[in-house]
Design a protein around this motif. Structure first.
Motif, PDB file in Angstrom:
ATOM      1  N   VAL A   1       0.847  -1.186   0.000  1.00 18.99           N
ATOM      2  CA  VAL A   1       0.000   0.000   0.000  1.00 18.99           C
ATOM      3  C   VAL A   1       0.885   1.239   0.000  1.00 18.99           C
ATOM      4  N   PRO A   2       0.661   2.175  -0.874  1.00 21.29           N
ATOM      5  CA  PRO A   2       1.515   3.363  -0.920  1.00 21.29           C
ATOM      6  C   PRO A   2       1.544   4.059   0.441  1.00 21.29           C
ATOM      7  N   SER A   3       2.712   4.445   0.839  1.00 20.81           N
ATOM      8  CA  SER A   3       2.860   5.071   2.157  1.00 20.81           C
ATOM      9  C   SER A   3       2.652   6.567   2.117  1.00 20.81           C
ATOM     10  N   PHE A   4       2.644   7.187   0.919  1.00 24.63           N
ATOM     11  CA  PHE A   4       2.481   8.630   0.800  1.00 24.63           C
ATOM     12  C   PHE A   4       1.298   8.915  -0.117  1.00 24.63           C
ATOM     13  N   SER A   5       0.410   9.778   0.311  1.00 29.40           N
ATOM     14  CA  SER A   5      -0.740  10.111  -0.538  1.00 29.40           C
ATOM     15  C   SER A   5      -1.203  11.515  -0.235  1.00 29.40           C
ATOM     16  N   VAL A   6      -1.877  12.110  -1.228  1.00 28.51           N
ATOM     17  CA  VAL A   6      -2.405  13.472  -1.119  1.00 28.51           C
ATOM     18  C   VAL A   6      -3.897  13.431  -1.410  1.00 28.51           C
ATOM     19  N   GLN A   7      -4.676  14.097  -0.553  1.00 30.53           N
ATOM     20  CA  GLN A   7      -6.106  14.177  -0.777  1.00 30.53           C
ATOM     21  C   GLN A   7      -6.394  15.036  -2.004  1.00 30.53           C
ATOM     22  N   GLY A   8      -7.382  14.643  -2.773  1.00 24.34           N
ATOM     23  CA  GLY A   8      -7.749  15.433  -3.936  1.00 24.34           C
ATOM     24  C   GLY A   8      -9.153  15.118  -4.421  1.00 24.34           C
TER      25      GLY A   8
END
Length: 939
Positions: A840-847
């Protein structure tokens, strides 16, 4: 030209022609009406040319029938053509006009005609003009003669039908006109010898004394003139009615002028007029309508029938229908429309209005008033003809019908139309509110299983349950079936979600339908005003869209409307369209899941599972497209394709040296309703050289619950061929035992819900044990579905379940992999596992993401939520719960605190749960890169 051909020339469509309220759809019934009238009747086309007339028009004008098919100007004096053309154009504009004009007879003498022109309409368009003409030349001439006689008292010449003579008081001699000789049929010598007594004897006795009395008064200068009607005996010994006027000559005091003119025809006309007036009066008094003539300039009632008094219940003072008198009695709500109506009449346009009259005792009357202006030849308005009807009962009936139209007949609740109107009212009032759509999801099954009477009981029971549950301030209505809607104002002490959650609890309550107690799966959708829409229909649609999302759950659920639901249902629409071409585009394929022996792992059978790889939407789950196929006839073609593809695969595996085992195929319940299915299966088995025992058809209770004789016959025929019949999802329904007795079932598949809880649920174990025992007694094969763990396998082994199917041994695989499995013959268990956490990607940005274009169509959907994991100089990688099509253009907004970046991109790929989007410009890619670098640096 015949009446029928004239109708054909005027008609522009198949709709009937209309003249006033008369419909010309049946020419053979309507034509006698025009033939039998005593007036001249004729039709004009748009150019003013006569295209039809009855027999009285050539009689009146003196022309032969062949010469009458001309423009109306041919039959009018030149000086009147312009005025008559103006009246014709008004009729073409949709008005009914009445006027008096002159017409030219074939011998060029003039006729005085009273004319009415009315529009001929079709589909609301004027296609011609209807005309009626009456010859009033004789009446007009008599009227003009009387005027001339009264104005020319010195006339002494012979005038037809007029006798003028002078009486000298001094000499007692008569200076007569020649017409007197003609009338009495005497020569001048005979008239000279005629004594006064002989002349007086020709006067009717009843008229003699009054005449002598008036003459004495004239001689004695008590009066200057007098008029009297007398009857005089003519040469045919018949009394003829004459009008006598005597007056003293101003220039000669001893000279009396006496004028006699024949009133016989006037008397007959007067008698006929009086008779017609009496007949008209009787008709007017018998009609419920109020008929009147009104002088618009003064408001005076020139004529009114008894119905006028019955409507207004009083007459205006001096019969002056002033606006003040009318508006005092008019409902104030109708005052603006009445003012517009009066202005229309004064402009010369016929019009109709409906208005309300209010009375001192509180009563209200609805009145319909139709007024038609009547014009002078110069175009000015002479008066208006008014026909008024009391339509109060009609309006009350319409209101009752409206109330019936706004309420459901089964529940008595407001229906969908009423819900929409109330939603509109709340929106206009500025009330913030939510719309909740509720469904109990069982009406179709109940109608199929128990009949529509029980279905109606179910609807009444569910509506009553909701009615007793809802708060009093909530508006509650019926959408249809067992679906309902509630409008919840923001003033409600609890929010809409709390109310919806309480409604979900109804799923735990039994609903009684004699003699059954049934449970329902409650689905709820919520939309909000003004957040989701300001349009009532769209607001209701959004609520229902969220409801459909809730229905996808296999348990009671509620969903709020979200913009991604728009994309979801756009996706559904696109899939429904593309599914028609999926087979020919080679987008469908099969995967196969093995069935194995519980102890040895030996492959004892396969299940063929259909898959769809869409070029834009990616892998489509069967639960998404199989229902779409069921809703149309596509399930037939797809089902037949699956059977043939599975047979072809078995032939290929056999050629590769694999040991064949029975293969099962899921068949739509509707497929059994179409005759000839068993012949098609037999033909396929023959074509591919396969024994019938290798084909197994899986059916669900839905196929059997229809209890259709065709289903039973088809299953029996397939069983005789040697094809095995498997009953899928066994134990999930309520009457599976009955089906085992009634139908030729060979295999039962234990529903996967038992495997989920089998290790710790002793009741589930007991049920499975019972099923296995029963199958043994019925000599049926058993397959347990959904086995994913070693613990589940061991439990089923302990229960002596012989065969299993599930991820523990294999997920569905392509035909090439399945071929290797069959050659291997034995499979070993592998623990099912989920996606490892480190993937699971450890970095994400809400959008947020919004679809802008797809397949040359532009959209205005709302934004859906996304998580962006990484970016490059060309691509953005993100995840979302919303299914997105490939090649579509999207707007993306990424934010963190006060930072916001916007870009547009096209989705190019979907893999491992992650979408790849290509930036439309390098500049946008650079902005997003900087945005990501700032976030990582701050982190």
């Amino acid at each position: 030209m015949t009446f029928f051909r004239a109708m054909q020339r005027l008609s522009r469509s198949s709709s009937p022609l209309l003249i006033g309220g008369l419909e010309l759809s049946r020419p053979e019934q309507v034509e006698p009406f025009f033939r039998q009238t005593t007036d001249a009747v004729f039709f004009f086309n748009h150019q003013g040319e006569i295209i039809y007339f009855n027999e009285y028009l050539p009689q009146m004008l003196g022309y032969s029938e062949d010469t009458l098919y001309k423009h109306f100007s041919v039959f009018n004096p030149p000086e009147q053509v312009e005025a008559i053309t103006a009246f014709f154009n008004r009729a073409l504009a949709g008005e009914t006009v009445h006027y008096t004009a002159q017409g030219l007879h074939a011998d060029q003498h003039r006729l005085t005609l009273k004319i009415t022109n009315m529009p001929i309409e079709q589909n609301g368009q004027v296609v011609g003009v209807y005309g009626v003409a009456r010859d009033i030349t004789r009446e007009k001439q008599l009227e003009d003669d009387v005027v001339q006689i009264r104005s020319e008292l010195e006339l002494t010449k012979q005038i037809p039908e007029l006798v003028v003579f002078q009486y000298n008081l001094t000499t007692e001699t008569i200076d007569y006109s020649l017409s007197l000789l003609k009338y009495l049929d005497l020569s001048q010598e005979e008239l000279a010898q005629l004594t006064n007594e002989q002349l007086y004897s020709r006067i009717h006795p009843r008229d003699f004394d009054p005449l002598r009395f008036q003459m004495m008064r004239l001689v004695d200068r008590e009066i200057d003139s007098f008029e009297q009607e007398i009857s005089l005996l003519n040469t045919d010994h018949q009394y003829r009615l004459l009008r006598l006027k005597a007056l003293r000559r101003e220039e000669d005091d001893q000279q009396l002028s006496i004028i006699l003119y024949d009133l016989s025809e006037v008397s007959e006309a007067r008698r006929q007029l009086q008779l017609e007036r009496q007949q008209t009066k009787e008709i007017y008094e018998a009609l419920e309508a109020a008929i009147s003539q009104i002088d618009l300039s003064t408001g005076r009632l020139l004529f009114h029938s008894k119905g006028f008094f019955q409507i207004f219940e009083e007459l205006p003072e001096n019969l002056v229908l002033s606006q003040d008198w009318l508006f005092e009695r008019l409902d104030p709500r109708d005052a603006p429309s009445m003012k517009r109506f009066i202005l229309q009449l004064k402009s010369g346009k016929a019009s109709t209005i409906q208005y309300r009259l209010r009375f001192p005792d509180g009563r209200l009357k609805w009145i319909e008033d139709q007024q038609i202006p009547v014009f002078h030849l110069d175009g000015s308005i002479a008066y208006t003809n008014s026909i008024m009807h009391d339509i109060t009962l009609q309006k009350e009936y319409e209101e009752r019908l409206r109330q019936l139209a706004l309420h459901d007949s089964i529940t008595g609740l407001p229906n969908r139309l009423s819900l929409t109107e109330t939603t509109q009212d709340w929106i206009q009032s500025g009330i913030d509110f939510s719309v909740i759509s509720i469904s109990f999801n069982r009406i179709t099954d109940i109608n199929n299983a128990f009949g529509h009477t029980s279905g109606d009981q179910w609807i009444q029971a569910t509506s009553a349950l909701l009615y007793t549950t809802k708060p009093p301030e909530v508006f509650f209505g019926h959408l249809g079936g067992d679906e309902y809607a509630m409008l919840i104002p923001s003033s409600f002490k609890k929010d809409a979600t709390s109310c919806a959650e309480r409604l979900l609890e109804l799923a735990t309550q039994p609903i009684l339908i004699e003699p059954y107690a049934l449970f329902a799966r409650v689905s709820i959708g919520i939309s909000r005003f003004p957040d989701d829409s300001c349009d009532p229909i769209e607001l209701m649609k959004h609520s229902y869209t969220a409801l459909r999302r809730s229905r996808r759950e296999d348990h009671s659920a509620l969903h709020h409307y979200a913009s991604n639901l728009d994309i979801d249902y756009y996706r559904r629409y696109r899939l429904e369209q593309d599914l028609h071409y999926a087979i020919e585009r080679d987008e469908l394929f099969l995967e196969y899941q093995p069935k194995v022996d519980s102890w040895t792992g030996k492959i004892i059978g396969l299940e063929a599972l259909i898959r769809w790889q869409h070029p834009e939407w990616g892998r489509i789950p069967p639960n998404d497209f199989i229902p779409l196929a069921e809703e149309s006839a596509l399930h037939i073609a797809i089902g037949d394709w699956v059977v043939e593809t599975a047979c072809r695969a078995m032939t290929a595996w056999s050629a590769a040296g694999a040991e064949l085992v029975p293969i099962s195929v899921n068949v739509s319940p509707k497929r059994f309703l179409i005759p000839g299915f068993e012949q098609q299966i037999e033909q396929l088995l023959t074509t591919y050289g396969l024994p019938a025992r290798l084909l197994e058809l899986e059916i669900t209770e839905a196929a059997l619950i229809m209890d259709d004789p065709t289903v039973s016959r088809t299953l029996e025929a397939l069983s005789k061929l040697g094809v095995r019949i498997a009953l899928d999802d066994f134990g999930k329904g309520y009457s599976s035992m009955v089906y085992l007795q009634r139908y030729p079932i060979d295999v039962i598949k234990i529903d996967r819900q038992f495997a989920t809880h089998i290790t710790e649920d002793h009741k589930a174990q007991a049920i499975v044990k019972s099923i296995l025992y029963m199958a043994s007694e019925f000599n049926l094969s058993v397959i347990a579905e959904g086995i994913e763990t070693i613990q589940q396998l061991e439990t089923f082994r302990a229960l002596n379940c012989p065969n299993i199917q599930g991820y523990l041994f294999s997920r569905p695989v392509p035909d090439t992999v399945m071929e290797s499995f069959l050659i291997r013959e034995v499979l070993y268990p592998i623990e099912a596992c989920s996606l490892a956490s480190d993937n699971v990607p450890s970095f994400s940005v809400q959008g947020k993401i919004k679809m802008l274009q797809h397949q040359n169509q532009t959209f205005d959907f709302s934004f859906s939520e996304i998580q962006a994991q990484r970016t490059s100089t060309r691509h953005l990688y993100f995840t979302t719960d919303t299914s997105l099509p490939l090649t579509a253009l999207f707007e993306v907004r990424l934010s963190d605190g006060l930072q916001l970046v916007t870009c547009t991109l096209s989705v190019t790929a979907f893999a491992n749960g992650q979408y790849t989007g290509r930036y439309t410009t390098p500049q946008e890619a650079e902005l997003v890169l900087r945005f990501f670098q700032t976030l990582r640096y701050n982190g």
